[in-house]
Design a protein around this motif. Structure first.
Motif, short mmCIF file in Angstrom:
data_model
loop_
_atom_site.label_atom_id
_atom_site.label_comp_id
_atom_site.label_asym_id
_atom_site.label_seq_id
_atom_site.Cartn_x
_atom_site.Cartn_y
_atom_site.Cartn_z
N PHE A 56 -6.07 -8.47 2.97
CA PHE A 56 -6.78 -7.84 3.85
C PHE A 56 -8.03 -8.89 4.05
CE2 PHE A 56 -6.02 -2.97 3.16
CZ PHE A 56 -5.16 -3.30 4.05
N ASN A 57 -8.52 -9.72 2.79
CA ASN A 57 -9.50 -10.74 2.99
C ASN A 57 -8.95 -11.73 3.79
OD1 ASN A 57 -11.32 -9.20 1.49
ND2 ASN A 57 -10.59 -10.07 -0.66
N ASN B 158 -6.84 -0.57 8.29
CA ASN B 158 -7.17 -1.58 6.88
C ASN B 158 -8.49 -1.35 6.26
OD1 ASN B 158 -4.47 -2.47 7.51
ND2 ASN B 158 -5.18 -4.45 8.03
N ILE B 159 -9.54 -0.94 7.30
CA ILE B 159 -10.88 -0.81 6.62
C ILE B 159 -10.82 0.53 5.79
CG2 ILE B 159 -13.28 -0.17 7.07
CD1 ILE B 159 -13.00 -2.15 9.62
N ILE C 127 -5.75 -6.01 -1.32
CA ILE C 127 -7.03 -6.62 -0.84
C ILE C 127 -7.04 -7.97 -0.59
CG2 ILE C 127 -9.48 -6.93 -1.82
CD1 ILE C 127 -8.89 -4.09 -1.03
N TYR D 206 0.79 -1.11 -0.17
CA TYR D 206 0.19 0.08 0.21
C TYR D 206 1.05 1.20 -0.06
CZ TYR D 206 -3.84 3.24 1.09
OH TYR D 206 -4.80 4.16 0.94
N TYR E 242 -11.02 0.75 -2.87
CA TYR E 242 -12.15 0.52 -3.77
C TYR E 242 -12.87 1.61 -4.31
CZ TYR E 242 -13.02 -4.23 -1.69
OH TYR E 242 -12.86 -5.52 -1.39
N THR F 30 -8.99 -7.66 11.88
CA THR F 30 -9.49 -6.58 10.92
C THR F 30 -8.98 -5.28 12.06
OG1 THR F 30 -11.00 -5.18 9.93
CG2 THR F 30 -11.86 -6.17 11.85
N LYS G 282 -8.11 1.75 4.44
CA LYS G 282 -7.26 1.58 3.36
C LYS G 282 -8.08 0.54 2.33
CE LYS G 282 -2.85 2.13 5.34
NZ LYS G 282 -1.66 1.43 5.82
N ARG G 283 -8.86 -0.37 2.62
CA ARG G 283 -9.58 -0.83 1.71
C ARG G 283 -10.52 -0.14 0.94
NH1 ARG G 283 -11.67 -6.50 1.64
NH2 ARG G 283 -10.69 -6.64 3.65
N ASN G 284 -11.28 0.86 1.86
CA ASN G 284 -12.24 1.75 1.05
C ASN G 284 -11.46 2.76 0.16
OD1 ASN G 284 -14.41 0.62 2.51
ND2 ASN G 284 -14.19 1.92 4.41
#
Length: 134
Positions: free
Chosen positions: A104-105, A118-119, A101, A81, A126, A114, A121-123
């Motif tokens: 993270f999954n 990380n949430i 991703i 990242y 996306y 979690t 960063k995931r957003n």
């Protein structure tokens, strides 16, 4: 003894990620890239171009085979990242973000781990993908 070894490894990875962030924030891209590439080689036994060339399926197989701890997986996601931030719409960035991703999954599914970071960063990923690839 095993616990001490694991804690030592975690501290080493956290130190490396912190150092990388320092290089990036100090606008020292050469030092950042050199340290990031060395960390990938030393800690994960892979070079960035090789990692990016892997399909998601092959990447997941490697992660399965190597059975990295949750901390080591998280550090790899953070490294990728950070390496590509700020994101540029190209094939290399897309390949890296798909792997982030995937990690993270895996952290959520396999390690029940979690974090708000990380949430977020995931957003961000996306949103970037939606804006640039859809």
């Amino acid at each position: 003894m095993q616990k001490d070894y694991i804690l030592s490894e975690i501290e080493k990875i956290v130190y490396s990620i912190t150092r990388l962030a320092g290089f990036k924030n100090a606008v020292n891209p050469e030092a950042f890239i050199q340290h990031a590439d060395q960390m990938l080689q030393d800690e994960y036994d892979i070079k960035l171009p090789e990692l990016l060339e892997l399909s998601i399926e092959d990447f997941d197989l490697i992660l399965d085979e190597r059975n990295y701890s949750a901390d080591k997986l998280d550090a790899l996601a953070q490294l990728l990242y950070l390496y590509y931030e700020p994101f540029v719409a190209n094939d290399e960035t897309l390949a890296a973000l798909q792997k982030v991703i995937s990690i993270f999954n895996r952290l959520e599914k396999d390690h029940h781990r979690t974090s708000f970071e990380n949430i977020n960063k995931r957003n961000t990923i996306y949103q970037f993908l939606q804006n640039n690839y859809e």
